[in-house]
Design an enzyme around this catalytic site. Structure first.
Site, short mmCIF file in Angstrom:
data_model
loop_
_atom_site.label_atom_id
_atom_site.label_comp_id
_atom_site.label_asym_id
_atom_site.label_seq_id
_atom_site.Cartn_x
_atom_site.Cartn_y
_atom_site.Cartn_z
N SER B 64 -11.91 -11.45 -27.92
CA SER B 64 -11.39 -11.33 -26.55
C SER B 64 -11.40 -12.64 -25.77
O SER B 64 -10.79 -12.72 -24.70
CB SER B 64 -12.18 -10.29 -25.76
N LYS B 67 -8.16 -14.00 -24.80
CA LYS B 67 -7.43 -13.44 -23.66
C LYS B 67 -7.33 -14.43 -22.50
O LYS B 67 -6.41 -14.36 -21.69
CB LYS B 67 -8.09 -12.14 -23.20
N TYR B 191 -1.33 -9.00 -30.70
CA TYR B 191 -2.64 -8.90 -30.06
C TYR B 191 -3.77 -9.03 -31.08
O TYR B 191 -4.71 -9.81 -30.90
CB TYR B 191 -2.72 -7.56 -29.31
N VAL B 261 -16.09 -9.79 -28.74
CA VAL B 261 -16.92 -8.88 -29.51
C VAL B 261 -17.43 -9.55 -30.80
O VAL B 261 -18.34 -9.04 -31.47
CB VAL B 261 -16.14 -7.57 -29.78
#
Lengths: 309, 309, 309, 309
Positions: B64, B67, B191, B261
C-alpha cells in the site's frame, strides 16, 4: 517572510467582504442569536506579540474548544489511564453519532467528539464534586488566558441543558457500558457549563500558547504539561479536532486545531504561534466556514503548515 | 541535536533484540513466506546523506505504500478533479471495509484505504491501457528512487489476484455507483501489480524525498509536484495513512506516513528527512509493529515530530 | 387430531426433563433471582377450555409481552396515527440497538423493540398523566385476564429503573428527534412499570384470547379491537415479536408470538387458541429457550402452524 | 363466503382503473421496456380451479420469485446444511445491501435477499456444472408449472449480467469469507439466468401450489417437498419475502409471499390457494405497488389472512 501584522489585517479585511458565511448553529437556541457577520482573528507569536484583526476582543461561546482544555486537565489528573476510557482515532462520523459507540462497546473514538468529551468530563468528576470540578476548569482557563474575568454564560449552559437530549443519549449509553461512572446528570451539567465558557479570540490564543511551545507558557515560563504530552494533544487535535471535517482541515490548513459550534477555532503552529479565529457561520461538518478559510490563508501566506512550507 | 547515524544504528540494534514483532500478513500467501525477523531502516536527510541500519538494502513488497505514488501520479494527470471520486477524510474503519461505501454512495473516504486506491488506479487507467499504465507507474518509482532495477514481483501480484475477492467486491461495488469507469478486472490487475513492486528501504526513502522538500527532489532539483500539492499529500498521509491506526501513528510518531501490509512504512519529516522502515510483523490495525516503534524512537530522539519537538 | 390436554401434559413433562435451559437474564438484578427450572404452559382453546401444565399458575414478570397490550391500547387511543411514530418492519438488530435509530431519524422500526415500545408508551402519556396511564394499562390487563388481582412488581420496576441506562439512551435519542414528546423520565417510569406486571401463564393466555378470535373475547363477547386490527397486531407479532430471532420463531413455531426477557412467550393460533409459556432461561437472541421449543412441539403435534399443517 | 371468480374479476377491474402504479425498475435496462399498465392475477384454489383476471396469461420476468424455487431445490439437494451458509432472519435493510455481510462474516441473513439467493445458487453449483444446474432449475419450473414451454429470456439475463456490478460485489464479498465456494462468474451466470425465467401469472400460481398444500401438488399427487419443509419455506417467505417491506406485506396482506423486481408476486394461502399477481410498477422497497394492493383486497374479501379472518 511576510509581516504577520499585515497578513492578519489583510485576512480580516478579506473575510469582512465575503458573503459566503455558512449557517449559524440553530440547535442551541441561545447560540442562534449571535451576529452572523462577526469575524475575529488573534495570533500570538513565540515572542508573545499579538497580531489581531476584526472582532478579536468580542467574547463568544467557545463550546467544543473547551474540550482541548478539559483533556489537558484530565490527563494531568489521571494520566494515560484516560486512554482506557477514550480512544484517539478519528471517528469517520458526525460529532454526535451514537453508531460508533454501539459497535465499540461504548468507548468513544476520541476525546473531541461529544461522547469522548463527556467521558473526559466524567473522569474529572471522579476527583471532584460538580461545583468544584467546574470551578477548577474555569480557573484553569483564566490562568492560561491570564484573565480572571472569563466567565461561563449561564444562559447558554441552561439552553443546552434544556435541549441536549442527544448528549443525554450518548451519556446514558456510555453509562450502560460502564465507560462513565458518575450520575449522568452531574456529568452533563458540568459538560454543558464548560462548553458555555465565553472568551475572546485574544484570550483563547493566549490560553493555547502552551500547546505551541512544548507544554510551557513562554510568557510565564510555567510548565502546563510535559512537552511529550503537549505534542500528543496536538496530534489528536490534528486527526480529530474537526469531527468529520478533520481530514479537510489538515489538507487545507495544515495545523492542529479544534473547532467549536459557536464558530471559534483554536489552532496551533508548533514553535511559532497560537491562533484563535471566530466566525459564527458553520459548514456542513459543523466547523466555522470563514474560520477555516482564514486559517488556510494565514498558513499559506506565513508558510506555517506543519506539512511543509 | 543527536547524531543521526548513531540514532539509526541504536534503533536498528534495539529492534533486532525485541521479541514482540506482531504477525506477518497471512492473507496474501506469497507474503506469508517472508522472514519475520527482518528489520531495515533508512533515513535520507535534507543534504542527501543516508543513514541506514539493519536490512536497509533488502527488497520487500511495498504494497500500500505504492498508493502514495499512484496518488501523486494521478493528481498530475487529472488534477483536483481526482477529489470528485475519492474523499480525504479518515475512514474510522478497517482498510478493506465496504460499509462506508454503502453509506456514502460508493465514494471511498480517502485514497489510502483499498477502495480509494483502486479508484485512483482506475483514474490512471482513464488515460492509459493497463500495460502502459503499469509501465508508467513503475518508471515513476524507478525515476524517484533513481534506480532502474526496481521491478514488480509477479509471484506476489499473481498471489493477490487469485485471492483478492474482497478487493473485487470493493471494485465492483464502486463500479455499480459509477465511481470507477473501466473494466473492473483491468483496474484490479494494475492495482495488484503496483502493490507488488519490490523495493529496499534505501530506495523507498529516496523515492519519498520530494514529499519532504516541497515537491522537489533536492538531489536533482527536479520538481515532482507543486509545493502546495506535496504539502497536501503529506496531510492526507497523516490523517489516513495507517488505516484505522492513523490516530495512533500521529499520536506516537508525529509524522505523515504510509504503511504497507508487507511491513514497510514511508514517513516524511518535512524539511528534514525522508524515512523508510521495514519489519514484516503487523499490529491489529495492519501496520508494521516494530516499524511504528522504530519511527517513534527516531522522532523522539531527533525531535522531528511535526507536533512540536 | 391429538387431544390437547394430552399434548400439553406431554410437553410439560418433556420440558421438565431437559437440561438445556439457556441463561436467565442477568442485566435486571431482580429478574436474576428467579428459579431457572420453572416451566409453565397454558393453552386456552376457542371454546374457552384451558389445558395447563407445569407452573402455569406461578406469576412471572411479563416484561416485553406487555408491549402487545400497550400497542393495543395506544392504537385504541390514537388509531393509525401511531404508525407515524413507529414503523412495522423487523429491525435486523438486537432488541436494544440504537444504530437503527440513527439511520432512520429516530423512528423505531417496530413497536416491539425497546425503542418502539417506549415510543408507544409515550403516546399513551400524551393522553394521561403517568399515574393514570399506568392505572389504565394495569386495569386493561386485569380486564382481559379477568383477574383483578394482577399487580405490578415494584421491586422489578425499581430494579430496571436503576440500571436502565440503555433505555434512557434510546428515549433521549428519540426525544432529540421529536419522536417522543413528553418528559423522558415519565415515559421511562411508566415503561418500566408496565414491563414489571406479574402474571401467570393462565392469566396471560386468557388476556391474549382477543387476538386469536378476531378482536373479540369469546367468553364475554366483548370486542376489544376491530377484527382488522387484531389481525394486524398478529402480523407485527409474527415479523417482529422475537427481536432478531423473529425469523427463527416463525420458521420453527409458525405462530405470531411475543417474548419477554422474564422468559414468557404469548403465542396466538388464529381461530384456535391463545397460548402462554414460561421458562426463564433465554437463548442468544433474548427469547425463552425452552419456551420456543415447547411451542414448536405444540404446533407440530396439533397442526397449528399458520404456514400449513 | 364471496365467490372467488367475482372477487378476482372485481380486483382486476379496480386495478386497471388506478393511476398510482409505482415506477418500473430501471436499473436492468431490458426490464425497463415493459408496459407499466399491465396487470395480471391468477388464483388456483385447493380443487385446482383457476380464477384469472387481466393479463394473467402474459409472460413476465419472474426475477427474485425464482429464489423460492432455487431454495426448494437446494434444500432437496443439501438439506438443512443449507442453513450453515444462509440465515433466515429478516435483514432490516434493502435487497442489495452489503453492510449486513460485513457485520456478520459474509453470511447473508436470508435466502431471499440478493446475497442469500446467490449463496443458494452456489450450493446448487456444488453438485452441477453451470449448464446442467440451469437446466435442472428450468426443468423444475416447467414440471411444477406443468408447462414445458417456459423459457429463460436471454436478453434479460444478458442485460443483468452486463450491469450487475452490485451483485458481483456481493458474490466476491461472500467468496472472500468462504460462504460461496465456486468461481464467482459461474455462480452469477446461473443466478442471472434463473432470475430471467419468463412466466405468466397462471403458470406461476400453478408452480406454487405445493407450498399451499403441505408440499404436495394436489393435481398430480406428487410430493415436491416434505410438509414440514413447505411450511418452513412459507415462514421464510412471510418474514423475508419482500425485502425491507416484509413487515408491511405481512401487515396488509397477511400471506407468505415473494416479490420480484419484474413486478410479480407469488403468494400462498395455506390450505386454500396459490396466487400470482403482476404489475410492473414498484414501490420504494422494490415490490410491486399494485400487486400488493390487489393481494390486500383479495385476502380481505376472501378472509384468507393467516393472521385471522
Amino acid at each position: 517572510m511576510p509581516n504577520l501584522d499585515d497578513v492578519v489585517r489583510e485576512i480580516a479585511d478579506e473575510m469582512r467582504q465575503r458573503t459566503d458565511r455558512g449557517a449559524v448553529a440553530s440547535y442551541i437556541p441561545e447560540l442562534a442569536r449571535v451576529d452572523p457577520g462577526a469575524f475575529g482573528l488573534a495570533v500570538i507569536d513565540a515572542d508573545g506579540r499579538a497580531a489581531v484583526g476584526g472582532d478579536a476582543d468580542v467574547p463568544f461561546s467557545i463550546q467544543s474548544i473547551s474540550k482541548v482544555f478539559t483533556l489537558t486537565l484530565a490527563l494531568g489528573m489521571v494520566g494515560d489511564r484516560l486512554w482506557r476510557r477514550v480512544g484517539r482515532e478519528p471517528s469517520g462520523s458526525p460529532f454526535n453519532s451514537i453508531v460508533q459507540l454501539e459497535r465499540e462497546s461504548g468507548v468513544p473514538r476520541n476525546p473531541f467528539i461529544n461522547a469522548g468529551a463527556i467521558a473526559v468530563t466524567d473522569l474529572i468528576l471522579s476527583r471532584h464534586q460538580p461545583r468544584e470540578a467546574l470551578g477548577e476548569i474555569l480557573r484553569f482557563m483564566q490562568f492560561l488566558a491570564q484573565d480572571s474575568s472569563i466567565v461561563i454564560d449561564e444562559a447558554v449552559a441552561a439552553s443546552e441543558q434544556r435541549t441536549g437530549f442527544r448528549n443525554a443519549a450518548l451519556a446514558n449509553y456510555m453509562r450502560s457500558f460502564g465507560v462513565i461512572d458518575g450520575p449522568v446528570e452531574y456529568t452533563l451539567g458540568v459538560y454543558y457549563h464548560h462548553c458555555a465558557i465565553a472568551m475572546t479570540c485574544r484570550q483563547l490564543a493566549t490560553a493555547g500558547r502552551f500547546l505551541a511551545h512544548s507544554g510551557r507558557d513562554p510568557s510565564t515560563g510555567h510548565l502546563v504539561v510535559q512537552a511529550e504530552r503537549a505534542k500528543r494533544i496536538n496530534a489528536v487535535m490534528l486527526t480529530c479536532g474537526h469531527y468529520d471535517g478533520s481530514g479537510e482541515f489538515a489538507y487545507r490548513v495544515g495545523l492542529p486545531g479544534k473547532s467549536g459550534v459557536g464558530g471559534g477555532i483554536l489552532a496551533v503552529a508548533p514553535g511559532r504561534a497560537s491562533i484563535a479565529v471566530w466566525s459564527p457561520g458553520l459548514d456542513a461538518a459543523g466547523n466555522s466556514h470563514l474560520g477555516r478559510i482564514a486559517l488556510e490563508a494565514l498558513t499559506r501566506r506565513m508558510g506555517w503548515s506543519i506539512f511543509g512550507g
